[in-house]
Each structure stands twice: as C-alpha cells, then as structure tokens.
Motif scaffolding. Sequence first.
Motif, PDB file in Angstrom:
ATOM      1  N   MET A   1       0.831  -1.199   0.000  1.00 49.90           N
ATOM      2  CA  MET A   1       0.000   0.000   0.000  1.00 49.90           C
ATOM      3  C   MET A   1       0.863   1.246   0.000  1.00 49.90           C
ATOM      4  O   MET A   1       0.596   2.169  -0.737  1.00 49.90           O
ATOM      5  N   SER A   2       1.907   1.257   0.797  1.00 50.61           N
ATOM      6  CA  SER A   2       2.787   2.424   0.872  1.00 50.61           C
ATOM      7  C   SER A   2       3.441   2.705  -0.475  1.00 50.61           C
ATOM      8  O   SER A   2       3.586   3.846  -0.859  1.00 50.61           O
ATOM      9  N   SER A   3       3.803   1.656  -1.188  1.00 50.46           N
ATOM     10  CA  SER A   3       4.459   1.814  -2.485  1.00 50.46           C
ATOM     11  C   SER A   3       3.522   2.463  -3.491  1.00 50.46           C
ATOM     12  O   SER A   3       3.927   3.322  -4.269  1.00 50.46           O
ATOM     13  N   GLU A   4       2.256   2.058  -3.469  1.00 55.79           N
ATOM     14  CA  GLU A   4       1.270   2.622  -4.381  1.00 55.79           C
ATOM     15  C   GLU A   4       1.050   4.108  -4.085  1.00 55.79           C
ATOM     16  O   GLU A   4       1.004   4.936  -4.994  1.00 55.79           O
ATOM     17  N   CYS A   5       0.934   4.462  -2.823  1.00 54.24           N
ATOM     18  CA  CYS A   5       0.750   5.865  -2.433  1.00 54.24           C
ATOM     19  C   CYS A   5       1.996   6.678  -2.795  1.00 54.24           C
ATOM     20  O   CYS A   5       1.883   7.819  -3.258  1.00 54.24           O
ATOM     21  N   ARG A   6       3.159   6.084  -2.570  1.00 51.42           N
ATOM     22  CA  ARG A   6       4.412   6.752  -2.906  1.00 51.42           C
ATOM     23  C   ARG A   6       4.475   7.030  -4.403  1.00 51.42           C
ATOM     24  O   ARG A   6       4.859   8.113  -4.833  1.00 51.42           O
ATOM     25  N   ASP A   7       4.055   6.044  -5.206  1.00 53.51           N
ATOM     26  CA  ASP A   7       4.040   6.215  -6.659  1.00 53.51           C
ATOM     27  C   ASP A   7       3.070   7.322  -7.076  1.00 53.51           C
ATOM     28  O   ASP A   7       3.360   8.079  -8.006  1.00 53.51           O
ATOM     29  N   ASP A   8       1.933   7.418  -6.391  1.00 59.62           N
ATOM     30  CA  ASP A   8       0.967   8.487  -6.683  1.00 59.62           C
ATOM     31  C   ASP A   8       1.598   9.857  -6.435  1.00 59.62           C
ATOM     32  O   ASP A   8       1.410  10.792  -7.212  1.00 59.62           O
ATOM     33  N   VAL A   9       2.333   9.975  -5.338  1.00 66.10           N
ATOM     34  CA  VAL A   9       2.992  11.241  -5.014  1.00 66.10           C
ATOM     35  C   VAL A   9       4.031  11.572  -6.078  1.00 66.10           C
ATOM     36  O   VAL A   9       4.082  12.701  -6.586  1.00 66.10           O
ATOM     37  N   LEU A  10       4.858  10.605  -6.426  1.00 66.12           N
ATOM     38  CA  LEU A  10       5.906  10.828  -7.424  1.00 66.12           C
ATOM     39  C   LEU A  10       5.311  11.177  -8.787  1.00 66.12           C
ATOM     40  O   LEU A  10       5.840  12.049  -9.502  1.00 66.12           O
ATOM     41  N   THR A  11       4.213  10.532  -9.135  1.00 63.79           N
ATOM     42  CA  THR A  11       3.539  10.844 -10.397  1.00 63.79           C
ATOM     43  C   THR A  11       3.006  12.271 -10.381  1.00 63.79           C
ATOM     44  O   THR A  11       3.146  13.014 -11.367  1.00 63.79           O
ATOM     45  N   ALA A  12       2.415  12.676  -9.275  1.00 66.27           N
ATOM     46  CA  ALA A  12       1.887  14.038  -9.155  1.00 66.27           C
ATOM     47  C   ALA A  12       3.011  15.077  -9.238  1.00 66.27           C
ATOM     48  O   ALA A  12       2.873  16.113  -9.894  1.00 66.27           O
ATOM     49  N   VAL A  13       4.129  14.786  -8.598  1.00 64.46           N
ATOM     50  CA  VAL A  13       5.266  15.701  -8.649  1.00 64.46           C
ATOM     51  C   VAL A  13       5.818  15.785 -10.075  1.00 64.46           C
ATOM     52  O   VAL A  13       6.097  16.883 -10.582  1.00 64.46           O
ATOM     53  N   SER A  14       5.941  14.643 -10.728  1.00 65.01           N
ATOM     54  CA  SER A  14       6.439  14.627 -12.114  1.00 65.01           C
ATOM     55  C   SER A  14       5.517  15.400 -13.042  1.00 65.01           C
ATOM     56  O   SER A  14       5.985  16.140 -13.918  1.00 65.01           O
ATOM     57  N   ARG A  15       4.218  15.240 -12.845  1.00 65.60           N
ATOM     58  CA  ARG A  15       3.251  15.977 -13.682  1.00 65.60           C
ATOM     59  C   ARG A  15       3.406  17.478 -13.464  1.00 65.60           C
ATOM     60  O   ARG A  15       3.414  18.253 -14.425  1.00 65.60           O
ATOM     61  N   ALA A  16       3.535  17.893 -12.223  1.00 66.45           N
ATOM     62  CA  ALA A  16       3.704  19.324 -11.928  1.00 66.45           C
ATOM     63  C   ALA A  16       4.987  19.847 -12.559  1.00 66.45           C
ATOM     64  O   ALA A  16       4.991  20.928 -13.163  1.00 66.45           O
ATOM     65  N   GLU A  17       6.060  19.097 -12.436  1.00 66.35           N
ATOM     66  CA  GLU A  17       7.329  19.522 -13.035  1.00 66.35           C
ATOM     67  C   GLU A  17       7.216  19.646 -14.548  1.00 66.35           C
ATOM     68  O   GLU A  17       7.721  20.604 -15.146  1.00 66.35           O
ATOM     69  N   GLN A  18       6.551  18.675 -15.186  1.00 69.25           N
ATOM     70  CA  GLN A  18       6.401  18.718 -16.644  1.00 69.25           C
ATOM     71  C   GLN A  18       5.546  19.903 -17.069  1.00 69.25           C
ATOM     72  O   GLN A  18       5.856  20.584 -18.048  1.00 69.25           O
ATOM     73  N   LEU A  19       4.479  20.154 -16.327  1.00 76.01           N
ATOM     74  CA  LEU A  19       3.627  21.301 -16.661  1.00 76.01           C
ATOM     75  C   LEU A  19       4.381  22.616 -16.509  1.00 76.01           C
ATOM     76  O   LEU A  19       4.218  23.532 -17.324  1.00 76.01           O
ATOM     77  N   TRP A  20       5.219  22.717 -15.473  1.00 81.09           N
ATOM     78  CA  TRP A  20       6.014  23.945 -15.311  1.00 81.09           C
ATOM     79  C   TRP A  20       7.017  24.095 -16.452  1.00 81.09           C
ATOM     80  O   TRP A  20       7.240  25.196 -16.949  1.00 81.09           O
ATOM     81  N   ALA A  21       7.604  22.983 -16.894  1.00 79.76           N
ATOM     82  CA  ALA A  21       8.537  23.044 -18.027  1.00 79.76           C
ATOM     83  C   ALA A  21       7.798  23.468 -19.297  1.00 79.76           C
ATOM     84  O   ALA A  21       8.290  24.310 -20.063  1.00 79.76           O
ATOM     85  N   ASP A  22       6.600  22.910 -19.509  1.00 76.30           N
ATOM     86  CA  ASP A  22       5.792  23.283 -20.671  1.00 76.30           C
ATOM     87  C   ASP A  22       5.386  24.753 -20.593  1.00 76.30           C
ATOM     88  O   ASP A  22       5.398  25.461 -21.605  1.00 76.30           O
ATOM     89  N   ALA A  23       5.024  25.203 -19.400  1.00 80.81           N
ATOM     90  CA  ALA A  23       4.626  26.603 -19.212  1.00 80.81           C
ATOM     91  C   ALA A  23       5.799  27.537 -19.504  1.00 80.81           C
ATOM     92  O   ALA A  23       5.623  28.585 -20.141  1.00 80.81           O
ATOM     93  N   LEU A  24       6.975  27.163 -19.056  1.00 86.32           N
ATOM     94  CA  LEU A  24       8.162  27.982 -19.322  1.00 86.32           C
ATOM     95  C   LEU A  24       8.437  28.059 -20.822  1.00 86.32           C
ATOM     96  O   LEU A  24       8.688  29.152 -21.357  1.00 86.32           O
ATOM     97  N   ASP A  25       8.370  26.933 -21.503  1.00 83.04           N
ATOM     98  CA  ASP A  25       8.566  26.928 -22.961  1.00 83.04           C
ATOM     99  C   ASP A  25       7.530  27.815 -23.652  1.00 83.04           C
ATOM    100  O   ASP A  25       7.872  28.593 -24.550  1.00 83.04           O
ATOM    101  N   ALA A  26       6.290  27.687 -23.218  1.00 80.65           N
ATOM    102  CA  ALA A  26       5.223  28.484 -23.822  1.00 80.65           C
ATOM    103  C   ALA A  26       5.430  29.972 -23.557  1.00 80.65           C
ATOM    104  O   ALA A  26       5.205  30.810 -24.436  1.00 80.65           O
ATOM    105  N   ARG A  27       5.872  30.323 -22.350  1.00 83.34           N
ATOM    106  CA  ARG A  27       6.100  31.735 -22.017  1.00 83.34           C
ATOM    107  C   ARG A  27       7.261  32.288 -22.840  1.00 83.34           C
ATOM    108  O   ARG A  27       7.203  33.411 -23.336  1.00 83.34           O
ATOM    109  N   GLU A  28       8.329  31.493 -23.023  1.00 86.97           N
ATOM    110  CA  GLU A  28       9.458  31.941 -23.837  1.00 86.97           C
ATOM    111  C   GLU A  28       9.037  32.148 -25.289  1.00 86.97           C
ATOM    112  O   GLU A  28       9.436  33.128 -25.931  1.00 86.97           O
TER     113      GLU A  28
END
Length: 125
Positions: A1-28
């Motif tokens: 159970m802990s591994s699944e929750c941990r993966d959810d957190v890591l996925t959410a963090v990765s999504r946020a990081e990717q969106l910020w990278a996309d936002a930066l590219d779009a702003r540039e």
Amino acid sequence: MSSECRDDVLTAVSRAEQLWADALDARETANALSDRAEEEAEAAMELTENVAALYKSMKSISLEKIAKADAATTSSIDANGMVGRALEACQKADLLELQAEEALLLSEEKLTQHLLDFPDSSLAE
C-alpha cells in the motif's frame, strides 16, 4: 500500500514539473512572438508613414507609388497577424501556468498526506 501511495505522489510531482517546463517553454515562445510582433508593428508604422509622406508630396499617382502603398498595407496586416499569434501564445502560457500551479498544489497535498500516513517513508528525506 505504501508503495502505491508513494508512486501516486511521485507521479503528481512529475506531472507538476512537466507542466512547469511546458509553461516555461510556452512563455518563452510568447515573449519571442511578442518581441517580433513589436518589431513588425514598428516597421509597418514606419513604412506607412513613408507612404503617407510620399502621397502628400505627389503630383500624380504611379504604379510604383501604388505598389509602395500595397506593401505598407501588407506589412500592417502581417504585423497584426503576428500580434494575434503572440496573444494566443500568451494565453496558452497563462493556461499552462495555471495548470502547473494546480498540479503543484495537488502534489504538495498528496505528499503531505503520504507523510502523515507513512511517517517513515523515503519521501520524508
């Protein structure tokens, strides 16, 4: 159970990081288009002013003068198109930044909850 929750957190963090990278590219991209639109608008204005001065001083109309007026009109239309593309790019960047901010908040909530549920998690480090 802990591994699944941990993966959810890591996925959410990765999504946020990717969106910020996309936002930066779009702003540039938006900034570059905005700069180009400004340059084109200034060039179109100068060309239009030159043609207006030419027409004020002319005694007759010639094909050359009509061609210059046409070039000024085309330049103005092109500049307006560039302004439109720059505006669209700014709106896209704004939307991506909003999505990135929401994703960041979600990832922080998931991490906080995960650490409450699993205080010994490796994500606590």
